[in-house]
Design a protein around this motif. Structure first.
Motif, PDB file in Angstrom:
ATOM      1  N   ASN A 130       0.816  -1.228   0.000  1.00 25.49           N
ATOM      2  CA  ASN A 130       0.000   0.000   0.000  1.00 25.49           C
ATOM      3  C   ASN A 130       0.845   1.271   0.000  1.00 25.49           C
ATOM      4  OD1 ASN A 130      -2.620  -1.197  -0.056  1.00 25.49           O
ATOM      5  ND2 ASN A 130      -2.308  -1.784   2.080  1.00 25.49           N
ATOM      6  N   GLU A 131       1.979   1.233  -0.679  1.00 23.16           N
ATOM      7  CA  GLU A 131       2.851   2.400  -0.764  1.00 23.16           C
ATOM      8  C   GLU A 131       2.531   3.279  -1.974  1.00 23.16           C
ATOM      9  OE1 GLU A 131       6.877   1.005  -0.704  1.00 23.16           O
ATOM     10  OE2 GLU A 131       6.682   0.198   1.318  1.00 23.16           O
ATOM     11  N   GLU A 164       0.361   8.329   0.214  1.00 23.08           N
ATOM     12  CA  GLU A 164      -0.683   9.002   0.998  1.00 23.08           C
ATOM     13  C   GLU A 164      -0.733  10.496   0.732  1.00 23.08           C
ATOM     14  OE1 GLU A 164      -1.089   8.045   5.167  1.00 23.08           O
ATOM     15  OE2 GLU A 164      -0.255   6.053   4.776  1.00 23.08           O
ATOM     16  N   ASP A 167      -9.296  -2.448  -3.729  1.00 22.17           N
ATOM     17  CA  ASP A 167      -8.726  -3.781  -3.518  1.00 22.17           C
ATOM     18  C   ASP A 167      -8.746  -4.585  -4.817  1.00 22.17           C
ATOM     19  OD1 ASP A 167      -8.166  -3.258  -0.865  1.00 22.17           O
ATOM     20  OD2 ASP A 167      -9.994  -4.206  -0.115  1.00 22.17           O
ATOM     21  N   LYS A 221      -5.936  -3.372  -7.064  1.00 21.70           N
ATOM     22  CA  LYS A 221      -4.652  -3.894  -6.568  1.00 21.70           C
ATOM     23  C   LYS A 221      -4.487  -5.343  -6.979  1.00 21.70           C
ATOM     24  CE  LYS A 221      -4.649  -0.920  -2.509  1.00 21.70           C
ATOM     25  NZ  LYS A 221      -4.774  -0.853  -1.040  1.00 21.70           N
TER      26      LYS A 221
END
Length: 130
Positions: free
Chosen positions: A92-93, A97, A110, A113
């Motif tokens: 989750n990089e 953010e 999700d 991903k």
């Protein structure tokens, strides 16, 4: 006259041997291509390409991964890049953010991903089997 024919035959044989070896020693043309399915391309275009391309103003991002040049990378370099893509998505990089604070619509679901990770695994397996 026979000596001349034997010499010609030997010379011809030698030349053919050299030609055969030279054509054998030539590296094969690169035939592997990066396959980016449409659903993967849509995700990459929406959430990744803005920063990870040659023309990006984000020097760190384009240095880390340039999606424009990914197809031209050699097999090993492409494999490393694909592995890196999979890792940053799993952890989750990406997208970062800070970026998502300004552009929350770029966040990966999700399902997205999973789609990207499956694509990375498929392309990596394809590269390794060549």
């Amino acid at each position: 006259m026979k000596k001349l024919n034997v010499r010609h035959a030997l010379a011809l044989s030698f030349c053919l041997s050299l030609f055969s070896f030279a054509s054998y020693a030539q590296p094969e043309a690169k035939t592997d291509t990066l396959h980016i399915p449409k659903n993967v391309k849509v995700i990459l275009d929406n959430s990744c390409f803005g920063c990870h391309n040659t023309d990006s103003r984000n020097d760190d991002a384009k240095e880390e991964l340039d999606l424009k040049t990914l197809p031209q990378l050699s097999g090993t370099k492409r494999l490393v890049a694909l592995k890196h893509i999979g890792e940053v998505i799993e952890e989750n990089e990406m997208p970062p953010e800070k970026f998502l604070e300004r552009k929350p619509e770029k966040a990966l679901t999700d399902k997205q991903k999973e789609t990207l990770i499956d694509w990375v695994k498929q392309e990596s397996t394809s590269l390794l089997s060549k």
